[in-house]
Design an enzyme around this catalytic site. Structure first.
Site, PDB file in Angstrom:
ATOM      1  N   ARG A 174       1.030  -0.607   0.260  1.00  0.00           N
ATOM      2  CA  ARG A 174       0.101  -0.113  -0.258  1.00  0.00           C
ATOM      3  C   ARG A 174       0.770   0.866  -0.391  1.00  0.00           C
ATOM      4  O   ARG A 174       0.508   2.042   1.380  1.00  0.00           O
ATOM      5  CB  ARG A 174      -1.059   0.220   1.288  1.00  0.00           C
ATOM      6  CG  ARG A 174      -2.005  -0.745   1.378  1.00  0.00           C
ATOM      7  CD  ARG A 174      -3.052  -1.178   0.008  1.00  0.00           C
ATOM      8  NE  ARG A 174      -4.305  -1.895   0.689  1.00  0.00           N
ATOM      9  CZ  ARG A 174      -3.839  -2.980  -0.371  1.00  0.00           C
ATOM     10  NH1 ARG A 174      -3.735  -3.344  -0.998  1.00  0.00           N
ATOM     11  NH2 ARG A 174      -5.342  -3.741  -0.431  1.00  0.00           N
ATOM     12  N   SER A 192     -11.152  -0.184   2.585  1.00  0.00           N
ATOM     13  CA  SER A 192      -9.805  -0.834   3.673  1.00  0.00           C
ATOM     14  C   SER A 192     -10.271   0.739   3.743  1.00  0.00           C
ATOM     15  O   SER A 192      -9.529   1.173   3.665  1.00  0.00           O
ATOM     16  CB  SER A 192      -9.066  -1.507   3.595  1.00  0.00           C
ATOM     17  OG  SER A 192      -9.111  -2.825   3.248  1.00  0.00           O
ATOM     18  N   GLU A 211      -5.592   4.297   4.958  1.00  0.00           N
ATOM     19  CA  GLU A 211      -5.790   3.958   4.087  1.00  0.00           C
ATOM     20  C   GLU A 211      -5.696   4.805   2.587  1.00  0.00           C
ATOM     21  O   GLU A 211      -4.945   5.103   2.554  1.00  0.00           O
ATOM     22  CB  GLU A 211      -6.075   2.577   3.996  1.00  0.00           C
ATOM     23  CG  GLU A 211      -5.016   2.207   2.257  1.00  0.00           C
ATOM     24  CD  GLU A 211      -5.456   1.635   1.740  1.00  0.00           C
ATOM     25  OE1 GLU A 211      -7.143   2.109   0.887  1.00  0.00           O
ATOM     26  OE2 GLU A 211      -5.902   0.444   1.234  1.00  0.00           O
TER      27      GLU A 211
HETATM   28  P1  FAD Z   1      -9.039   8.002  -6.251  1.00  0.00           P
HETATM   29  O1  FAD Z   1      -9.216   7.418  -4.839  1.00  0.00           O
HETATM   30  O2  FAD Z   1      -9.406   8.900  -7.783  1.00  0.00           O
HETATM   31  O3  FAD Z   1      -7.832   8.322  -5.885  1.00  0.00           O
HETATM   32  C1  FAD Z   1      -6.404   7.457  -4.798  1.00  0.00           C
HETATM   33  C2  FAD Z   1      -5.276   8.582  -4.868  1.00  0.00           C
HETATM   34  O4  FAD Z   1      -4.776   8.740  -5.940  1.00  0.00           O
HETATM   35  C3  FAD Z   1      -5.611  10.134  -4.840  1.00  0.00           C
HETATM   36  O5  FAD Z   1      -4.346  11.017  -3.863  1.00  0.00           O
HETATM   37  C4  FAD Z   1      -5.341  11.221  -5.816  1.00  0.00           C
HETATM   38  O6  FAD Z   1      -4.733  12.386  -5.912  1.00  0.00           O
HETATM   39  C5  FAD Z   1      -3.824   9.951  -6.955  1.00  0.00           C
HETATM   40  N1  FAD Z   1      -4.287   9.908  -8.435  1.00  0.00           N
HETATM   41  C6  FAD Z   1      -5.275   9.325  -9.463  1.00  0.00           C
HETATM   42  N2  FAD Z   1      -5.382   9.432 -10.029  1.00  0.00           N
HETATM   43  C7  FAD Z   1      -4.114   9.771 -10.708  1.00  0.00           C
HETATM   44  C8  FAD Z   1      -3.053   9.950 -11.319  1.00  0.00           C
HETATM   45  N3  FAD Z   1      -2.926   9.249 -12.420  1.00  0.00           N
HETATM   46  N4  FAD Z   1      -1.449  10.494 -11.546  1.00  0.00           N
HETATM   47  C9  FAD Z   1      -1.517  10.859  -9.930  1.00  0.00           C
HETATM   48  N5  FAD Z   1      -1.869  10.583  -9.099  1.00  0.00           N
HETATM   49  C10 FAD Z   1      -3.539   9.591  -9.602  1.00  0.00           C
HETATM   50  N6  FAD Z   1      -7.626  -1.231  -2.856  1.00  0.00           N
HETATM   51  C11 FAD Z   1      -6.772  -2.158  -2.848  1.00  0.00           C
HETATM   52  O7  FAD Z   1      -5.362  -1.645  -2.745  1.00  0.00           O
HETATM   53  N7  FAD Z   1      -6.569  -2.820  -2.705  1.00  0.00           N
HETATM   54  C12 FAD Z   1      -8.196  -3.873  -3.246  1.00  0.00           C
HETATM   55  O8  FAD Z   1      -8.662  -4.892  -2.734  1.00  0.00           O
HETATM   56  C13 FAD Z   1      -9.934  -2.700  -2.856  1.00  0.00           C
HETATM   57  N8  FAD Z   1     -11.176  -2.919  -2.720  1.00  0.00           N
HETATM   58  C14 FAD Z   1     -11.260  -1.567  -2.841  1.00  0.00           C
HETATM   59  C15 FAD Z   1     -12.881  -1.983  -2.766  1.00  0.00           C
HETATM   60  C16 FAD Z   1     -13.525  -1.219  -3.258  1.00  0.00           C
HETATM   61  C17 FAD Z   1     -15.527  -0.725  -2.532  1.00  0.00           C
HETATM   62  C18 FAD Z   1     -12.975   0.628  -2.602  1.00  0.00           C
HETATM   63  C19 FAD Z   1     -14.417   1.413  -2.770  1.00  0.00           C
HETATM   64  C20 FAD Z   1     -11.558   0.629  -2.810  1.00  0.00           C
HETATM   65  C21 FAD Z   1     -10.681  -0.589  -3.023  1.00  0.00           C
HETATM   66  N9  FAD Z   1      -9.675  -0.223  -2.573  1.00  0.00           N
HETATM   67  C22 FAD Z   1      -8.857  -1.093  -3.087  1.00  0.00           C
HETATM   68  C23 FAD Z   1      -9.232   1.069  -3.422  1.00  0.00           C
HETATM   69  C24 FAD Z   1      -8.866   1.803  -4.596  1.00  0.00           C
HETATM   70  O9  FAD Z   1      -9.987   1.144  -4.750  1.00  0.00           O
HETATM   71  C25 FAD Z   1      -8.082   2.183  -5.175  1.00  0.00           C
HETATM   72  O10 FAD Z   1      -6.587   3.080  -4.237  1.00  0.00           O
HETATM   73  C26 FAD Z   1      -7.782   2.314  -6.470  1.00  0.00           C
HETATM   74  O11 FAD Z   1      -6.682   2.218  -6.916  1.00  0.00           O
HETATM   75  C27 FAD Z   1      -7.778   3.858  -6.436  1.00  0.00           C
HETATM   76  O12 FAD Z   1      -8.428   4.580  -7.865  1.00  0.00           O
HETATM   77  P2  FAD Z   1      -9.144   5.974  -7.942  1.00  0.00           P
HETATM   78  O13 FAD Z   1      -8.645   5.974  -9.929  1.00  0.00           O
HETATM   79  O14 FAD Z   1     -10.659   5.886  -7.803  1.00  0.00           O
HETATM   80  O15 FAD Z   1      -8.538   6.884  -7.608  1.00  0.00           O
HETATM   81  N1  EPU Z   2     -12.008 -10.432   9.375  1.00  0.00           N
HETATM   82  C1  EPU Z   2     -12.086 -10.627  10.592  1.00  0.00           C
HETATM   83  N2  EPU Z   2     -13.325  -9.655  10.437  1.00  0.00           N
HETATM   84  C2  EPU Z   2     -13.901  -8.991  10.026  1.00  0.00           C
HETATM   85  C3  EPU Z   2     -13.946  -8.970   7.960  1.00  0.00           C
HETATM   86  C4  EPU Z   2     -12.494 -10.214   8.328  1.00  0.00           C
HETATM   87  O1  EPU Z   2     -11.802 -10.631  11.354  1.00  0.00           O
HETATM   88  O2  EPU Z   2     -14.731  -7.820   9.613  1.00  0.00           O
HETATM   89  C5  EPU Z   2     -10.179 -11.441   9.344  1.00  0.00           C
HETATM   90  C6  EPU Z   2     -10.601 -12.677   8.136  1.00  0.00           C
HETATM   91  O3  EPU Z   2     -11.488 -13.628   9.050  1.00  0.00           O
HETATM   92  C7  EPU Z   2      -9.459 -12.992   7.386  1.00  0.00           C
HETATM   93  C8  EPU Z   2      -8.802 -11.745   7.594  1.00  0.00           C
HETATM   94  O4  EPU Z   2      -9.291 -10.640   8.630  1.00  0.00           O
HETATM   95  O5  EPU Z   2      -8.972 -13.618   8.565  1.00  0.00           O
HETATM   96  C9  EPU Z   2      -8.980 -10.805   6.414  1.00  0.00           C
HETATM   97  O6  EPU Z   2     -10.090 -10.771   6.016  1.00  0.00           O
HETATM   98  P1  EPU Z   2      -9.799  -9.452   4.289  1.00  0.00           P
HETATM   99  O7  EPU Z   2      -9.652 -11.715   3.632  1.00  0.00           O
HETATM  100  O8  EPU Z   2     -11.165  -9.880   4.018  1.00  0.00           O
HETATM  101  O9  EPU Z   2      -8.748  -9.305   4.044  1.00  0.00           O
HETATM  102  P2  EPU Z   2      -8.545  -8.171   4.984  1.00  0.00           P
HETATM  103  O10 EPU Z   2      -7.110  -7.705   5.177  1.00  0.00           O
HETATM  104  O11 EPU Z   2      -9.254  -7.640   5.521  1.00  0.00           O
HETATM  105  C10 EPU Z   2      -6.625  -6.890   2.459  1.00  0.00           C
HETATM  106  C11 EPU Z   2      -7.241  -5.640   1.859  1.00  0.00           C
HETATM  107  C12 EPU Z   2      -8.592  -5.534   0.799  1.00  0.00           C
HETATM  108  C13 EPU Z   2      -7.898  -6.803  -0.010  1.00  0.00           C
HETATM  109  C14 EPU Z   2      -8.314  -8.274   0.581  1.00  0.00           C
HETATM  110  C15 EPU Z   2      -7.879  -9.476  -0.390  1.00  0.00           C
HETATM  111  C16 EPU Z   2      -6.007  -4.210   3.377  1.00  0.00           C
HETATM  112  C17 EPU Z   2      -5.889  -2.907   4.362  1.00  0.00           C
HETATM  113  N3  EPU Z   2      -6.922  -4.252   2.354  1.00  0.00           N
HETATM  114  O12 EPU Z   2      -8.061  -6.646   3.004  1.00  0.00           O
HETATM  115  O13 EPU Z   2      -7.731  -4.678   0.411  1.00  0.00           O
HETATM  116  O14 EPU Z   2      -9.214  -6.774  -0.819  1.00  0.00           O
HETATM  117  O15 EPU Z   2      -7.281  -8.091   1.624  1.00  0.00           O
HETATM  118  O16 EPU Z   2      -6.799  -9.349   0.109  1.00  0.00           O
HETATM  119  O17 EPU Z   2      -4.522  -4.599   2.951  1.00  0.00           O
HETATM  120  C18 EPU Z   2      -8.294  -2.504  -0.041  1.00  0.00           C
HETATM  121  O18 EPU Z   2      -7.658  -1.630   0.033  1.00  0.00           O
HETATM  122  O19 EPU Z   2      -9.618  -1.080  -0.188  1.00  0.00           O
HETATM  123  C19 EPU Z   2      -9.479  -3.819   0.266  1.00  0.00           C
HETATM  124  C20 EPU Z   2      -9.774  -4.103   0.192  1.00  0.00           C
END
Ligand code: FAD
Ligand code: EPU
Length: 340
Positions: A164, A238, A334
């Site tokens: 991250r 997250s 985050e």
């Molecule tokens: P924005 O939210 O618009 O921007 C994020 C940051 O990047 C800001 O600081 C912005 O200024 C900068 N930025 C955006 N575009 C550019 C550019 N072209 N050049 C320079 N800076 C830029 N993230 C994960 O890593 N793993 C996950 O599993 C994950 N799951 C998600 C699930 C949900 C439901 C949601 C809502 C979010 C999740 N995220 C996850 C976070 C998010 O999807 C990522 O961080 C994604 O890359 C953000 O893209 P965005 O275009 O929306 O960026």
């Molecule tokens: N868990 C709990 N309680 C809950 C949810 C989860 O105890 O309410 C426990 C689960 O049992 C599991 C562990 O937490 O053992 C991990 O949960 P999960 O697999 O859902 O992943 P996470 O660690 O919560 C991270 C990333 C996610 C990514 C998933 C899958 C971060 C901050 N988040 O979540 O990224 O999708 O792993 O790899 O690293 C995001 O960045 O926005 C995001 C969704």
């Protein structure tokens, strides 16, 4: 290109928070991006690149020119018998890219299916999920320097990717706009199925020798079940990073809580799910002042109808304090917070 003054960003962030930008430019090309940057310099206005707003907390109005890039598409810039290198425009939707590359037999991105956002934002926090991080595929990043308008290319090494994290959140924070990303994808299936939730999803689906398409389907299925859709329940995924503890810090915790999930890292650190810590403290499903902790996943904060990023940040701080008090671990937010 049109510059819009005092624009609401409510429909441009997945938390659906109300905030106004001093100005907004939606750009379709490098030329329009240059024009927008020239304009911001002439006005003495800061610049904020915004993708789909899925990783930002807009805690107040934004005194800046917000730039949204609509550029999309990808092309092959190099290839050999093992790898295809694609150059992908920053405005391209991430999940569409994952689906399109899989369809064209270019493999590797399946575990990152359904992550919201644009390709240009993906390197910022080195997106990751289900055992895979973006850094494995990045071969280069093209960007424009906000202050000078100069175009530059960073190598993957210069991006300094970590969990991250990247140079774009550190030394180059707020200095560049990413315009395209080069990704090296495999011509042969590249399977990574060690993440426990992914493995058990494949088992539940009755898949024992998965193809990349099976992994894609399993990731989509587990994400749909576990994470709330921002359209129904506005959220930013997250809300906290998972803390990585040293083996010494982690030992007492692992001893005291036998069931604590933990993920040993390559550098001897141990990643503990923040969701588990928050869940233990009974936060799941709690709601206050129009914001709350999702009932299905303790790491996701939801805006249930508040316009205010301040209420959300107050809730986040209460969670941070309670985790600190009980476990002695400091959680880090985050998404990037703006406007406070
Ligand atoms: P924005 O939210 O618009 O921007 C994020 C940051 O990047 C800001 O600081 C912005 O200024 C900068 N930025 C955006 N575009 C550019 C550019 N072209 N050049 C320079 N800076 C830029 N993230 C994960 O890593 N793993 C996950 O599993 C994950 N799951 C998600 C699930 C949900 C439901 C949601 C809502 C979010 C999740 N995220 C996850 C976070 C998010 O999807 C990522 O961080 C994604 O890359 C953000 O893209 P965005 O275009 O929306 O960026
Ligand atoms: N868990 C709990 N309680 C809950 C949810 C989860 O105890 O309410 C426990 C689960 O049992 C599991 C562990 O937490 O053992 C991990 O949960 P999960 O697999 O859902 O992943 P996470 O660690 O919560 C991270 C990333 C996610 C990514 C998933 C899958 C971060 C901050 N988040 O979540 O990224 O999708 O792993 O790899 O690293 C995001 O960045 O926005 C995001 C969704």
């Amino acid at each position: 290109m049109q510059i819009l003054r005092t624009e609401s960003l409510k429909n441009r962030n997945t938390l659906s928070l109300q905030a106004y930008a001093s100005a907004l430019a939606v750009v379709d090309s490098d030329q329009q991006l240059t024009q927008a940057l020239d304009w911001s310099r002439a006005q003495g206005l800061a610049v904020l690149p915004l993708g789909q707003g899925s990783n930002v907390v807009l805690a107040g109005d934004i005194d800046a020119l917000v730039i949204s890039q609509r550029s999309s598409g990808f092309s092959v810039i190099a290839q050999d018998e093992n790898e295809v290198v694609l150059r992908v425009a920053a405005g391209h939707d991430w999940h569409s890219l994952v689906a399109a590359t899989l369809k064209q037999n270019m493999y590797g991105l399946e575990n990152l299916a359904l992550i919201p956002g644009t390709v240009g934002a993906a390197p910022i926090q080195n997106i990751g999920a289900y055992g895979v991080e973006l850094k494995r595929f990045v071969r280069g990043v093209q960007a424009v320097d906000i202050a000078t308008g100069e175009h530059l290319t960073l190598t993957a090494h210069e991006c300094a990717f970590a969990y991250r994290d990247s140079v774009f959140k550190r030394e180059l924070r707020d200095r560049l706009i990413i315009t395209s990303v080069d990704l090296g994808l495999s011509r042969k299936p590249l399977l990574e199925i060690s993440y426990p939730a992914l493995r058990s999803e494949l088992d539940d689906l009755g898949v024992h020798e998965p193809t990349p398409a099976d992994v894609f389907a399993a990731v989509v299925s587990v994400r749909r079940r576990r994470l709330p859709d921002p359209v129904q329940e506005p959220n930013a995924g997250s809300f906290f990073k998972n803390p990585v503890l040293s083996a010494q810090q982690a030992q007492p915790l692992l001893k005291q809580y036998a069931g604590i999930p933990n993920f040993p890292q390559a550098d001897d650190g141990i990643k503990i799910p923040a969701a588990w810590l928050i869940d233990q403290l009974g936060w799941k499903g709690r709601m206050h002042n129009g914001v709350g902790v999702h009932a299905g996943h303790a790491l996701v904060l939801v805006n249930y109808g508040s316009d205010s990023g301040a209420a959300l940040l107050r809730l986040a701080m209460d969670i941070v304090s309670s985790v600190q008090q009980r476990f002695g671990i400091t959680l880090e937010i985050e998404p990037r917070v703006y406007g406070n």
